[in-house]
Design an enzyme around this catalytic site. Sequence first.
Site, PDB file in Angstrom:
ATOM      1  N   LYS A  90       4.005  -3.911  -5.216  1.00 52.11           N
ATOM      2  CA  LYS A  90       3.423  -3.706  -3.887  1.00 52.11           C
ATOM      3  C   LYS A  90       2.742  -4.964  -3.340  1.00 52.11           C
ATOM      4  O   LYS A  90       2.737  -5.203  -2.137  1.00 52.11           O
ATOM      5  CB  LYS A  90       2.405  -2.562  -3.920  1.00 52.11           C
ATOM      6  CG  LYS A  90       2.990  -1.206  -4.253  1.00 52.11           C
ATOM      7  CD  LYS A  90       3.334  -0.447  -3.020  1.00 52.11           C
ATOM      8  CE  LYS A  90       4.058   0.869  -3.208  1.00 52.11           C
ATOM      9  NZ  LYS A  90       4.018   1.563  -4.473  1.00 52.11           N
ATOM     10  N   GLU A 112      -2.079   3.006   4.779  1.00 51.01           N
ATOM     11  CA  GLU A 112      -2.155   4.333   4.178  1.00 51.01           C
ATOM     12  C   GLU A 112      -1.790   4.171   2.710  1.00 51.01           C
ATOM     13  O   GLU A 112      -1.128   3.223   2.331  1.00 51.01           O
ATOM     14  CB  GLU A 112      -1.173   5.288   4.849  1.00 51.01           C
ATOM     15  CG  GLU A 112       0.269   5.193   4.335  1.00 51.01           C
ATOM     16  CD  GLU A 112       0.964   3.880   4.632  1.00 51.01           C
ATOM     17  OE1 GLU A 112       0.590   3.211   5.623  1.00 51.01           O
ATOM     18  OE2 GLU A 112       1.877   3.511   3.854  1.00 51.01           O
ATOM     19  N   SER A 376       8.956  -1.358 -11.965  1.00 50.88           N
ATOM     20  CA  SER A 376       8.186  -1.600 -10.734  1.00 50.88           C
ATOM     21  C   SER A 376       6.680  -1.711 -10.958  1.00 50.88           C
ATOM     22  O   SER A 376       5.986  -2.342 -10.164  1.00 50.88           O
ATOM     23  CB  SER A 376       8.483  -0.499  -9.718  1.00 50.88           C
ATOM     24  OG  SER A 376       8.251   0.775 -10.287  1.00 50.88           O
TER      25      SER A 376
HETATM   26  C1  LIG Z   1       4.724   2.719  -4.819  1.00 54.35           C
HETATM   27  C2  LIG Z   1       5.453   2.573  -6.070  1.00 54.35           C
HETATM   28  C3  LIG Z   1       6.807   2.928  -6.186  1.00 54.35           C
HETATM   29  C4  LIG Z   1       7.586   3.569  -5.071  1.00 54.35           C
HETATM   30  O1  LIG Z   1       7.676   2.854  -3.889  1.00 54.35           O
HETATM   31  P1  LIG Z   1       8.995   2.109  -3.430  1.00 54.35           P
HETATM   32  O2  LIG Z   1       8.661   1.675  -2.062  1.00 54.35           O
HETATM   33  O3  LIG Z   1      10.112   3.103  -3.488  1.00 54.35           O
HETATM   34  O4  LIG Z   1       9.228   0.978  -4.358  1.00 54.35           O
HETATM   35  C5  LIG Z   1       7.463   2.689  -7.394  1.00 54.35           C
HETATM   36  N1  LIG Z   1       6.815   2.171  -8.437  1.00 54.35           N
HETATM   37  C6  LIG Z   1       5.506   1.821  -8.384  1.00 54.35           C
HETATM   38  C7  LIG Z   1       4.848   1.242  -9.597  1.00 54.35           C
HETATM   39  C8  LIG Z   1       4.786   2.013  -7.200  1.00 54.35           C
HETATM   40  O5  LIG Z   1       3.483   1.679  -7.159  1.00 54.35           O
END
Ligand SMILES: *Cc1c(COP(=O)(O)O)cnc(C)c1O
Length: 396
Positions: A90, A112, A376
Amino acid sequence: MKYFVDENGFYGKFGGSFIPEMLNHNINELINTYNQKCKKNHDFQKLYRKILKNYVGRPTPLFFCKKYSEIYNAKIFLKREDLNHTGSHKINNAIGQSLIAKQLGKKHIIAETGAGQHGVAVATICALMDFKCIIFMGELDILRQQTNVVRMKMLGAKVVSVSSGNKTLKDAVNESIRYWINHHESYYLIGSTVGPHPYPQIVCDFQSIISEEIQLQIEEKGYLNPDYIISCVGGGSNAAGSFYHFLNNKSVKLIAVEAAGLGIKTKKNAASICCGSKGILHGSMTMLLQDKDGQVLPAYSISPGLDYPGIGPMHANLFEKKRATFINSTDEEALISAYELMKLEGIIPALESAHALSALKKISFKKNDIVVITLSGRGDKDIHTYEKFFKKFQVL
Ligand SMILES: *Cc1c(COP(=O)(O)O)cnc(C)c1O
């Protein structure tokens, strides 16, 4: 071109900008500034890269998983977005957009958040770059994500509790839009590849650093390109960033994993592609969970970052054009895959990322396939959920 955004903000039939007239000014100002002063501006891009390197810790490693590779009979690599400052991908987008806000001369950023990961990334960058920061968050999410609320407050953000609707992410987005209409002096920093044009494009551009690095790192390891890229999808930003530089390279299979919650046959899931239909959500034509009257249905997933009832328009188009394959994982499948990664590779993944890992059990690979999974985020925020379920599974 058919996978990329056109000049009107559409990805095929999806995307666009379905907004109240009162937002036209904000949106036009954003489009013009982004196109003229950011996207192709050398100094802007140089500063963005510099912050990613020195503050976030990029490039993130592409880690070869030896034991995983033996078990799943392919060469498996993890793109370690979990190692970024603040613990997920993010921050890549939060930094990029805060630099746009600076270009626009704004002093004040709103955002948000659902799980709080995006809120923490925004609060972080606002502290670093001296922006006043307001984060809108559903009342229920505030209760569920106490640690991230405390983190945001310590970083100097004001956290506003939203008690309309289901008191979760969708309602926090509505409240942010309402606030933005009345406060033109603020910059609205959207956290995923969703919302009206140009947001999906901007967020994808800033996250595309992920696939840029994957391509370079795969070449460094002596391969031409990966055979598979696998990412989880909520709104779609980590997947968009991981896929971006491979969209036109058909030898790379793109796999997106949605959250199936308690199962796609139940109503408790967040699989907007699998279980949704076409409609407008938060200013964009996309696929979303809705009833027959077009009422948006609440999404559910054990992972707070995936329980959004829609998906970005880029992904709706990749699905329709059959460029990406959409599969899904239940809560339980994600928990099992998370546990496996902890034991085999010594990494505690975010629950969102664990959905991507569970794709390994659903795809049959050829022996020498190169598989890249985007991790992620890290699992610190999910420790209590893991503890609860692993006790129940009697593995703790
Ligand atoms: C917010 C988040 C996601 C999902 O958001 P995307 O916009 O689909 O990437 C996935 N993994 C983590 C660790 C997140 O914080």
